[in-house]
Design a protein around this motif. Sequence first.
Motif, PDB file in Angstrom:
ATOM      1  N   GLU A 131      52.589  39.152  42.782  1.00 54.64           N
ATOM      2  CA  GLU A 131      53.105  39.317  41.121  1.00 54.64           C
ATOM      3  C   GLU A 131      52.627  40.795  40.859  1.00 54.64           C
ATOM      4  O   GLU A 131      52.666  41.082  39.457  1.00 54.64           O
ATOM      5  N   GLY A 132      51.662  41.534  41.715  1.00 55.54           N
ATOM      6  CA  GLY A 132      51.313  42.745  41.059  1.00 55.54           C
ATOM      7  C   GLY A 132      50.405  42.772  40.090  1.00 55.54           C
ATOM      8  O   GLY A 132      50.190  43.813  39.189  1.00 55.54           O
ATOM      9  N   ILE A 133      49.538  41.876  39.681  1.00 60.14           N
ATOM     10  CA  ILE A 133      48.412  41.759  38.642  1.00 60.14           C
ATOM     11  C   ILE A 133      47.346  42.597  39.123  1.00 60.14           C
ATOM     12  O   ILE A 133      46.854  42.372  40.243  1.00 60.14           O
ATOM     13  N   LYS A 134      46.853  43.579  38.325  1.00 65.18           N
ATOM     14  CA  LYS A 134      45.845  44.353  38.682  1.00 65.18           C
ATOM     15  C   LYS A 134      44.596  43.984  38.156  1.00 65.18           C
ATOM     16  O   LYS A 134      43.650  44.378  39.163  1.00 65.18           O
ATOM     17  N   ASN A 135      44.408  43.341  36.996  1.00 61.11           N
ATOM     18  CA  ASN A 135      43.071  43.011  36.498  1.00 61.11           C
ATOM     19  C   ASN A 135      42.766  41.707  36.877  1.00 61.11           C
ATOM     20  O   ASN A 135      43.549  40.511  36.464  1.00 61.11           O
ATOM     21  N   LEU A 136      41.446  41.440  37.273  1.00 56.73           N
ATOM     22  CA  LEU A 136      40.976  40.208  37.810  1.00 56.73           C
ATOM     23  C   LEU A 136      39.785  39.976  37.045  1.00 56.73           C
ATOM     24  O   LEU A 136      39.023  40.633  37.040  1.00 56.73           O
ATOM     25  N   LEU A 137      39.732  38.723  36.547  1.00 55.20           N
ATOM     26  CA  LEU A 137      38.557  37.902  36.054  1.00 55.20           C
ATOM     27  C   LEU A 137      37.807  37.254  37.172  1.00 55.20           C
ATOM     28  O   LEU A 137      38.577  36.233  37.770  1.00 55.20           O
ATOM     29  N   VAL A 138      36.938  37.688  37.884  1.00 54.45           N
ATOM     30  CA  VAL A 138      36.230  37.160  38.883  1.00 54.45           C
ATOM     31  C   VAL A 138      35.176  36.283  38.632  1.00 54.45           C
ATOM     32  O   VAL A 138      34.105  36.743  37.925  1.00 54.45           O
ATOM     33  N   LEU A 139      35.217  34.967  38.885  1.00 56.04           N
ATOM     34  CA  LEU A 139      34.022  34.068  38.570  1.00 56.04           C
ATOM     35  C   LEU A 139      33.190  33.947  39.508  1.00 56.04           C
ATOM     36  O   LEU A 139      33.596  33.359  40.688  1.00 56.04           O
ATOM     37  N   GLY A 140      31.929  34.082  39.608  1.00 58.54           N
ATOM     38  CA  GLY A 140      30.830  33.830  40.662  1.00 58.54           C
ATOM     39  C   GLY A 140      29.943  32.821  40.218  1.00 58.54           C
ATOM     40  O   GLY A 140      29.761  32.655  39.079  1.00 58.54           O
ATOM     41  N   MET A 141      29.696  31.987  41.266  1.00 56.10           N
ATOM     42  CA  MET A 141      28.754  30.791  41.023  1.00 56.10           C
ATOM     43  C   MET A 141      27.476  30.793  41.827  1.00 56.10           C
ATOM     44  O   MET A 141      27.073  29.587  42.304  1.00 56.10           O
ATOM     45  N   SER A 142      26.909  32.076  41.961  1.00 56.80           N
ATOM     46  CA  SER A 142      25.593  31.934  42.774  1.00 56.80           C
ATOM     47  C   SER A 142      25.582  31.499  43.890  1.00 56.80           C
ATOM     48  O   SER A 142      24.721  30.789  44.313  1.00 56.80           O
ATOM     49  N   LEU A 143      26.767  31.664  44.698  1.00 60.91           N
ATOM     50  CA  LEU A 143      26.727  31.215  46.295  1.00 60.91           C
ATOM     51  C   LEU A 143      26.167  32.022  47.338  1.00 60.91           C
ATOM     52  O   LEU A 143      26.107  31.831  48.321  1.00 60.91           O
ATOM     53  N   GLY A 144      26.169  33.530  46.728  1.00 63.25           N
ATOM     54  CA  GLY A 144      25.548  34.385  47.703  1.00 63.25           C
ATOM     55  C   GLY A 144      26.658  35.220  48.371  1.00 63.25           C
ATOM     56  O   GLY A 144      26.325  36.244  49.096  1.00 63.25           O
ATOM     57  N   ASN A 145      27.817  35.043  48.148  1.00 60.55           N
ATOM     58  CA  ASN A 145      29.048  35.402  48.734  1.00 60.55           C
ATOM     59  C   ASN A 145      29.666  36.660  47.852  1.00 60.55           C
ATOM     60  O   ASN A 145      30.741  37.170  48.173  1.00 60.55           O
ATOM     61  N   GLU A 146      29.195  36.497  46.577  1.00 61.97           N
ATOM     62  CA  GLU A 146      29.717  37.239  45.649  1.00 61.97           C
ATOM     63  C   GLU A 146      30.048  38.858  45.896  1.00 61.97           C
ATOM     64  O   GLU A 146      31.040  39.401  45.707  1.00 61.97           O
ATOM     65  N   ALA A 147      28.911  39.539  46.259  1.00 66.81           N
ATOM     66  CA  ALA A 147      29.117  41.178  46.392  1.00 66.81           C
ATOM     67  C   ALA A 147      29.891  41.387  47.345  1.00 66.81           C
ATOM     68  O   ALA A 147      30.813  42.373  47.186  1.00 66.81           O
ATOM     69  N   GLU A 148      29.992  40.640  48.602  1.00 66.17           N
ATOM     70  CA  GLU A 148      31.194  40.719  49.532  1.00 66.17           C
ATOM     71  C   GLU A 148      32.615  40.877  49.101  1.00 66.17           C
ATOM     72  O   GLU A 148      33.243  41.546  49.238  1.00 66.17           O
ATOM     73  N   GLU A 149      32.655  39.348  48.380  1.00 63.62           N
ATOM     74  CA  GLU A 149      33.913  39.504  47.762  1.00 63.62           C
ATOM     75  C   GLU A 149      34.473  40.415  46.762  1.00 63.62           C
ATOM     76  O   GLU A 149      35.620  40.876  46.921  1.00 63.62           O
ATOM     77  N   VAL A 150      33.594  40.991  45.854  1.00 68.00           N
ATOM     78  CA  VAL A 150      33.864  41.923  45.074  1.00 68.00           C
ATOM     79  C   VAL A 150      34.322  43.259  45.787  1.00 68.00           C
ATOM     80  O   VAL A 150      35.166  43.954  45.272  1.00 68.00           O
TER      81      VAL A 150
END
Length: 326
Positions: free
Chosen positions: A103-122
């Motif tokens: 849908e071409g959305i550019k702005n993401l609100l990314v919610l992290g839950m302290s699982l350890g994979n956040e930096a790589e995802e971002v």
Amino acid sequence: MNQNRVTEILNIKYPVIQASMSWITSAELAAAVSNAGGMGILGPNAGQTTLTIDSVETAERMRHEIRKTKELTDKPFAVQYFIPFPGDTQGFSSRVLQVIREEGIKNLLVLGMSLGNEAEEVRNLKNEGFTIIYRDLNPTVESAMNIEAAGADIIIATGYDEGGGLPVHAIGTMTIVPLIADAIDIPVLAAGGIVDNRGVKASMILGAEGVYIGTRFVASKECPASDISKQDILNAKTTDLVEFKAMPAWRSTPHKLSLELYNMDQNGASSEEINKRMGSIGGIRAGMLEGNLDNGINSVSNAIELIKDINSCKEIIEELMRDVAY
Ligand SMILES: Cc1cc2nc3c(=O)[nH]c(=O)nc-3n(C[C@H](O)[C@H](O)[C@H](O)COP(=O)(O)O)c2cc1C
């Protein structure tokens, strides 16, 4: 026209972002905030009234809501993306992300839950070209620095005063905002208990460059929450609120179910037991969307006693931003 880094990055007029809130965001709410110069966000189950356990259906429902929002505003808005968590065996997060891309959305609100994979995802999302507003459910200085290094554009510092699932560390907004603002160079949004003009001004003095607001927008004309839930916010006192650990912990106005959950907690029930009784996030659907306060929860900020009226999003944003230097 005033500008700061947040308004420039997001291409909006005012650095006021309507928070992602399960079940009680919608195209109408997000578009009303974006049309008033802030930025709206479609949260989980945006615009929905029924639960689906089908991940394809969930993603298609989000596509429908995204398209509806585009019809209601030509201003920027964002969609929440959950960093995948172990319970997501059906791939809810990845299917919703695929729709967001399509849908071409550019702005993401990314919610992290302290699982350890956040930096790589971002890092991966940033490489795809998304603008990333990152919120850690359990904000810490270390996590903020880590996510800044991974390339996020804006970080939300959420204090324990917030509505919604509570952070594990009971750090108030007055503390977490300057702690994080001092530690990173990218802009910070303050969240938790900000409901009026004084809260916005205080946030800016603490080092934030914008605000991220949930509860105040629940008490708006455009929010799909039930009138019963909105009226309950106007009636409740801060000292009446009850907290109970589930997964995570929650705060609610005091009614049949929330008092039962509070008592379970006081009597030593486990968070799993309390979560099961609450019906997980269904507690918000019943309590806030359907206004069934006996069988749901009304999850709110500590600051509700400062909310006096149900207003339009435009009126709320004008009051929030009155004479704010940014
Ligand atoms: C009813 C409700 C539901 C929420 N659901 C979510 C959610 O699904 N995802 C999320 O990242 N945050 C959620 N939040 C937290 C908000 O995004 C935000 O951090 C919080 O509302 C800010 O504090 P405030 O309510 O004092 O303004 C929720 C908040 C509320 C009040």
